[in-house]
Write an enzyme that holds these catalytic residues in place. Structure first.
Site, mmCIF file in Angstrom:
data_model
loop_
_atom_site.group_PDB
_atom_site.id
_atom_site.type_symbol
_atom_site.label_atom_id
_atom_site.label_comp_id
_atom_site.label_asym_id
_atom_site.label_seq_id
_atom_site.Cartn_x
_atom_site.Cartn_y
_atom_site.Cartn_z
ATOM 1 C CG HIS A 202 -8.031 0.010 -2.498
ATOM 2 N ND1 HIS A 202 -8.956 0.535 -1.628
ATOM 3 C CD2 HIS A 202 -8.467 0.317 -3.740
ATOM 4 C CE1 HIS A 202 -9.926 1.124 -2.320
ATOM 5 N NE2 HIS A 202 -9.641 1.004 -3.610
ATOM 6 C CE1 TYR A 255 -7.604 3.785 -0.446
ATOM 7 C CE2 TYR A 255 -7.305 3.594 -2.819
ATOM 8 C CZ TYR A 255 -8.084 3.954 -1.731
ATOM 9 O OH TYR A 255 -9.331 4.490 -1.935
#
Length: 460
Positions: A202, A255
């Protein structure tokens, strides 16, 4: 493995399980599955039975004779397993609601794997995964552990660092989403491009070349503006600043918006948090989950329903199936995984777990060298990795001071008294799942600390 493959899934009652069954059925000729065990806990029994029946219907509709076993006894399932997959959520979605709402009640990012929420998901998850590893050492010492329990990078790192278990690969669906969405932006198919990913789970970036070795990253960046850029369903689509992407000549994962566009992402989260008709992402997912399980109860449904793609983790399970097939058949397939760095990213230590492009075969993951990052990305990467290491150690030891350290250096948590207050409220809210912090939680409760957010306070 010559008699067929035994696969065990911890968290078998997950809504993602039908996607995994679809993946195994699709690959049966190269991955001859003998039996599949779906494992869950007492609270997940109803979902386990619903998903288990549907999984069996899917196999019965295929040409293959595979038996689905359901159990609440993890050790019974693990005996002589060849592959163990993990897809569980400690505390279920109610825990995620707390991870999101408590930070947001103080005007701070509340997100499943980033910021304060991500830290607490790791706190709850790492002790459980380490206990699974201890069982595996005894019951299936030759098995591979394929983890897609979030936060996948930290969980995978903890398995190697604290569990001393090397046969593990961590997975995420975000790189899959990028590779599915981007090629058509420049009129190509995936097999006409070469993708290189590096960073952390992420928190990675990627570059792309064509088969002649020409860098086409900048061309994709140009086309991303005004098109679907492959962002997962759970991330608000605030565009990156194109000048920033052009300078780095890399594409950040979805992200990164929480870091590169913090103000806008936080405001979107606060708008949803403050709207009782919308709620946070976890509250929205609870509704999607409820709809999925109603579908799964249909005795005639024997295929993966389209609605599953609305869940932020679509394609997770398919990535797991491909990884398992690649290990079993020594395919040396290119898959983006969390694995030991071993020099692929020189900016981090060799034994740090990173998320990188790798070739997956019988020996596991062979990371593909990416090289050093430029100063901005290198700074981000080193900060985030060291934050992760603090989180992992705190999850194992229950050290409150180290938890404060992790909160202080996390870029999504403004440091100071408010951060400490959020830390304390989350400890109390998740008391049931944080035995390592029991002494500190007792101290906080004795001092009168309680959860401010009414929704989070009233969730079991």
């Amino acid at each position: 493995m010559s008699k067929g493959v035994k696969i065990v899934t911890i968290g078998g009652g997950s809504s993602y399980t039908p996607e995994m069954m679809e993946g195994f059925i699709k690959r049966y000729e190269e991955l001859p599955v003998r039996e599949i065990w779906l494992v869950d806990i007492e609270e997940g029994m109803e979902k386990l039975e619903t998903v288990g029946k549907m999984a069996q219907r899917m196999w019965d509709a295929s040409p293959y004779d595979v038996k689905i076993h359901l159990t609440l006894e993890r050790r019974e399932a693990l005996k002589d397993a060849d592959f163990v997959t993990t897809q569980f959520r400690v505390g279920a979605l109610n825990a995620r609601v707390k991870d999101e709402r408590i930070p947001l009640s103080y005007g701070m990012v509340g997100q499943e794997t980033n910021g304060a929420g991500g830290i607490f998901k790791a706190f709850r998850t790492i002790p459980v995964i380490l206990s699974i590893v201890e069982d595996m050492k005894e019951l299936c010492p030759n098995a591979w552990l394929i983890n897609f329990t979030n936060p996948s990078g930290m969980v995978t790192d903890a398995i190697i660092r604290y569990g001393k278990w090397e046969k593990v690969i961590g997975l995420c669906n975000v790189p899959v989403g990028a590779m599915m969405a981007e090629p058509e932006l420049i009129g190509k198919t995936l097999d006409e491009l070469i993708y290189s990913f590096a960073g952390l789970n992420h928190f990675h970036w990627h570059r792309v070349k064509d088969l002649q070795g020409n860098d086409v990253t900048s061309e994709i960046i140009d086309k991303m503006y005004g098109n679907d850029s492959g962002i997962p369903a759970n991330i608000h689509d605030t565009p990156f600043f194109i000048e920033q992407l052009k300078q780095m000549n890399m594409i950040p994962c979805g992200y990164h918006r929480y870091y590169y566009r913090y103000e806008e992402m936080l405001q979107h989260m606060l708008d949803e948090y403050n709207d009782p008709n919308v709620g946070t992402r976890a509250q929205q997912v609870k509704q999607t989950e409820a709809e999925l399980f109603e579908l799964y109860k249909d005795p005639h449904l024997n295929y993966k329903p389209e609605q599953l793609s609305k869940r932020g983790g679509a394609h997770y399970s398919d990535a797991a199936c491909e990884t398992i097939a690649s290990i079993y058949a020594n395919k040396n397939t290119h898959i983006v995984v969390s694995t030991k760095n071993n020099g692929a990213v020189p900016d981090l230590a060799p034994d740090d777990v990173v998320e990188v492009s790798a070739y997956i075969g019988a020996a596991g993951a062979k990371p593909i060298a990416f090289g050093s990052f430029q100063p901005a990305e290198r700074g981000w990467l080193q900060l985030m990795k060291n934050m992760e290491l603090c989180v992992e150690e705190a999850a194992v030891t229950g050290n409150y001071g180290l938890s404060l350290q992790a909160f202080t250096i996390n870029p999504l948590i403004p440091s100071g008294e408010t951060a400490k207050r959020v830390l304390d409220e989350l400890l109390i809210a998740h008391k049931k799942y944080l035995p390592q912090f029991a002494e500190k939680i007792e101290e906080l409760e004795a001092a009168g600390c309680t959860v401010k957010d009414e929704v989070a306070k009233n969730l079991n």
